[in-house]
Enzyme design. Structure first.
Site, PDB file in Angstrom:
ATOM      1  N   THR A  44      35.347  45.299  38.286  1.00  0.00           N
ATOM      2  CA  THR A  44      34.014  45.579  38.022  1.00  0.00           C
ATOM      3  C   THR A  44      33.385  45.239  39.461  1.00  0.00           C
ATOM      4  O   THR A  44      32.326  45.797  39.917  1.00  0.00           O
ATOM      5  CB  THR A  44      33.484  44.989  36.986  1.00  0.00           C
ATOM      6  OG1 THR A  44      33.813  45.245  35.899  1.00  0.00           O
ATOM      7  CG2 THR A  44      31.881  45.302  36.805  1.00  0.00           C
ATOM      8  N   TYR A 132      45.903  39.736  33.741  1.00  0.00           N
ATOM      9  CA  TYR A 132      44.942  40.837  33.344  1.00  0.00           C
ATOM     10  C   TYR A 132      45.750  42.226  33.290  1.00  0.00           C
ATOM     11  O   TYR A 132      46.462  42.860  34.078  1.00  0.00           O
ATOM     12  CB  TYR A 132      44.133  41.129  34.569  1.00  0.00           C
ATOM     13  CG  TYR A 132      42.923  42.195  34.233  1.00  0.00           C
ATOM     14  CD1 TYR A 132      42.726  42.674  33.267  1.00  0.00           C
ATOM     15  CD2 TYR A 132      42.126  42.361  35.406  1.00  0.00           C
ATOM     16  CE1 TYR A 132      41.764  43.650  32.965  1.00  0.00           C
ATOM     17  CE2 TYR A 132      41.104  43.325  35.303  1.00  0.00           C
ATOM     18  CZ  TYR A 132      40.917  44.016  34.149  1.00  0.00           C
ATOM     19  OH  TYR A 132      40.045  45.023  34.317  1.00  0.00           O
ATOM     20  N   LYS A 160      43.653  38.715  29.955  1.00  0.00           N
ATOM     21  CA  LYS A 160      42.584  39.517  29.772  1.00  0.00           C
ATOM     22  C   LYS A 160      43.151  40.806  29.299  1.00  0.00           C
ATOM     23  O   LYS A 160      43.956  41.400  29.933  1.00  0.00           O
ATOM     24  CB  LYS A 160      41.594  39.731  31.180  1.00  0.00           C
ATOM     25  CG  LYS A 160      40.550  40.682  30.795  1.00  0.00           C
ATOM     26  CD  LYS A 160      39.977  41.009  32.102  1.00  0.00           C
ATOM     27  CE  LYS A 160      38.707  42.029  31.928  1.00  0.00           C
ATOM     28  NZ  LYS A 160      38.007  42.572  33.051  1.00  0.00           N
ATOM     29  N   ILE A 202      35.915  39.027  28.791  1.00  0.00           N
ATOM     30  CA  ILE A 202      35.593  39.065  30.145  1.00  0.00           C
ATOM     31  C   ILE A 202      34.767  40.469  30.227  1.00  0.00           C
ATOM     32  O   ILE A 202      35.382  41.645  29.946  1.00  0.00           O
ATOM     33  CB  ILE A 202      36.672  39.022  31.107  1.00  0.00           C
ATOM     34  CG1 ILE A 202      37.163  37.484  31.263  1.00  0.00           C
ATOM     35  CG2 ILE A 202      36.180  39.518  32.623  1.00  0.00           C
ATOM     36  CD1 ILE A 202      38.454  37.381  32.202  1.00  0.00           C
TER      37      ILE A 202
END
Length: 290
Positions: A44, A132, A160, A202
């Site tokens: 992001t 992740y 995540k 998250i």
């Protein structure tokens, strides 16, 4: 420490450069709104197009502005194990509370290669680490059996999970129990994953609704599922609108609508097209964000 709603921060740009004042203001607004943690330099945050110097400076600025009021998990992933070690060591030196490491993209390592990648980084840098898993970006999936192996490594504390598969998350939770913290990588799956045993999210969405995402996670973690469902359904239209084009294109547009930063991205990402942007604005109006 790593529970609740943590924001996957955008990186504001202006005239091709990192907009440090806008980033500081965004961080301060997030903290004042009750967010539970901050995650700079993830996907992001357009980490793929930040220079090494910019990457370090964004993490440093976030840590300095946060002043230990909430934990900072620095995005330090790379498809090069050696580069991930360098980024993670730099984040530790700057005072990050943890590191988020994307599973290697493009290379498409085997499950053993993925395991060794994380194990090597964990052995090299003494910092709490989150793996992740986002197969849509990496072209490989960190399987539950691999997560279970990673959970045996002392400083790999969480994952995540953004595979989009409730079955996969269920298997991880069943295999690992409390050995590892699962944080949702999908805003819309925050509530169901917490119901299964995840500890938070998250979040991309919390860039624009930090208070609401904090409240959703807090309600679910506290067992108030009626309140959590109400918030979930209220936010669902904007959650969906934020992913009609590649993240972070829509959330940058949303923040621009709110006057939080310029609607500027790094190529090859380009601004949101008109039709989806109109739908995003309508969803935001329903929440009185614009």
């Amino acid at each position: 420490m790593f529970t609740g709603a943590l924001t996957a921060l955008v990186t504001p740009f202006r005239d091709g450069e990192v907009d440090a004042p806008a980033l500081r203001d965004l961080i301060e607004w997030q903290i004042q709104s009750g967010i539970d943690g901050l995650v700079p330099c993830g996907s992001t945050g357009e980490s793929a197009t930040l220079t090494h110097a910019e990457h370090d400076s964004v993490i440093k600025l976030t840590i300095e502005q946060t002043r230990k009021r909430v934990p900072v998990i620095a995005g330090t992933g790379s498809n090069s194990t050696a580069e991930a070690i360098r980024l993670t060591a730099a984040a530790r030196e700057m005072g990050a509370d943890g590191a988020l490491l994307l599973s290697p993209y493009y290379n498409k390592p085997t499950q053993d290669g993925i395991y060794r990648h994380y194990k090597t980084i964990a052995a090299s840098v003494d910092i709490p680490m989150f793996a992740y898993n986002i197969p849509g970006r990496t072209a490989s999936n960190v399987l539950p059996e691999t997560v279970a192996r990673l959970a045996e490594i002392k400083n790999i504390v969480g994952i995540k999970e953004a595979s989009g598969s409730m079955d996969q998350s269920s298997d991880i939770l069943k295999m690992c129990g409390n050995q590892i913290t699962i944080l949702s990588g999908d805003d819309a799956l925050t509530l169901p994953l917490i119901a299964l045993g995840a500890k938070g999210v998250i979040s991309t969405c919390s860039n624009i609704v930090p208070r609401e995402m904090h409240d959703l996670a807090a309600a679910a973690l506290g067992g108030d599922f009626a309140k959590a469902r109400e918030i979930h359904f209220r936010l669902l239209p904007v959650m969906r609108a934020l992913f009609v084009e590649t993240n972070p294109i829509p959330v940058k547009q949303a923040l621009a609508f709110m006057g939080k930063c310029a609607n500027e991205l790094r190529m090859p990402l380009v601004p949101m097209t008109a039709g989806p942007a109109d739908k995003l604005r309508i969803a935001m109006k329903e929440l009185r964000l614009v």
